[in-house]
Design an enzyme around this catalytic site. Structure first.
Site, PDB file in Angstrom:
ATOM      1  CG  ASP A  82      -1.849  -1.156   1.311  1.00 17.31           C
ATOM      2  OD1 ASP A  82      -2.144  -1.729   0.250  1.00 17.31           O
ATOM      3  OD2 ASP A  82      -2.284  -1.488   2.432  1.00 17.31           O
ATOM      4  CE1 TYR A 147       3.480  -6.407   3.722  1.00 14.76           C
ATOM      5  CE2 TYR A 147       2.905  -8.738   3.695  1.00 14.76           C
ATOM      6  CZ  TYR A 147       2.997  -7.518   3.053  1.00 14.76           C
ATOM      7  OH  TYR A 147       2.616  -7.405   1.741  1.00 14.76           O
TER       8      TYR A 147
END
Length: 286
Positions: A82, A147
């Site tokens: 993103d 992540y």
């Protein structure tokens, strides 16, 4: 600020997730894989999107590679991060004509890395170029991804040099934050589950499922009482899924949600409010 190459965003739309993004290497083509690290602070995410911002990580890689190889190159990445999200070692690939591959010098890997990093802006760096097998695809060949979300949860002032890479909890949250509760609620997400409540369903492409598998979550208390990081190993992430998950964990650590509440959301029984944490604290580690 770097200038995107005109026209490229109109020719490739990664968000469409079309057949071309899944295809094997065409006849007469060679697939090349590499790693890329970037500070995503000023970019509109990884992927090119028709009608969207031209300033994307993939778009700038396209430009640098196209200038270097003197033909249009389109890069495909393992993940479509993103806007504002960073990456340490994201896998990516692109295809070149077999003739061009055969004409490369022996030191082409080092040469490409040096020349491309000279052309790219300082917040994007490439490394580890290699020829890939014909059936390799940076996105669909990935076994798992990691992540990392970094948080400052202490009452003492945060490190100003980390302000673009670590989320500072608001003081009202700091007062009730409990690292042991964070460990407890994090385990709720481990396993194969439906993350429909942790994404925007409108962002799901076609019949794409909202089910994902979280292999492991590690809460690392880096500086006890001050900073921690949350490491998440998973098979793939949906739009804003990781930031929503971590926001839910932080709400749990602050006593605003219980493990039972999170289980209810994962089982689509009830919806509770939780924050989507800012992008700058998140990094795709590999």
């Amino acid at each position: 600020m770097p200038t995107p190459m005109p026209g490229f965003a109109d020719e490739v739309d990664e968000a469409a997730d079309g057949l071309q993004m899944r295809c094997l290497v065409s006849d007469g083509q060679r697939r090349v894989r590499f790693r890329v690290a970037y500070d995503g602070g000023q970019y509109s995410g990884w992927a090119r999107v028709k009608g969207g911002s031209l300033l994307t990580v993939a778009g700038l890689l396209d430009r640098a590679l196209s200038l270097h190889l003197r033909q249009k190159i389109f890069v495909c990445g393992a993940s479509r991060t993103d806007a504002g999200v960073h990456a340490q070692g994201q896998a990516a690939h692109f295809d070149i004509p077999e003739k061009l591959a055969e004409e490369r010098p022996e030191n082409w890997k080092e040469q490409w890395e040096r020349k491309l990093n000279q052309q790219l802006p300082g917040d994007i760096r490439v490394r580890n170029f290699h020829d890939a097998p014909r059936d390799f695809h940076s996105r669909f060949s990935a076994v798992s991804k990691t992540y990392v979300y970094r948080i400052h949860y202490g009452k003492d002032p945060s490190d100003p040099f980390e302000r673009f890479y670590r989320f500072q909890l608001p003081l009202g949250w700091v007062r009730s934050f409990d690292i042991d509760r964070l460990h407890t609620v994090a385990t709720c997400f481990i396993g194969s589950k439906d993350f429909a409540y942790f994404t925007q369903l409108a962002k799901l492409e076609g019949n794409r499922s909202s089910h994902r598998t979280i292999e492991d979550i590690r809460v690392v208390d880096e500086l006890p009482g001050q900073t921690c990081r949350i490491e998440i190993d998973l098979d793939g992430a949906l739009f804003r899924m990781v930031r929503n998950m971590v926001g839910c964990m932080v709400a749990g650590a602050c006593g605003r949600l219980s493990a039972e509440h999170i289980d209810e959301m994962l089982e689509a029984e009830r919806r509770y409010d939780f924050p989507c944490l800012p992008a700058h604290g998140l990094c795709l580690d590999m």
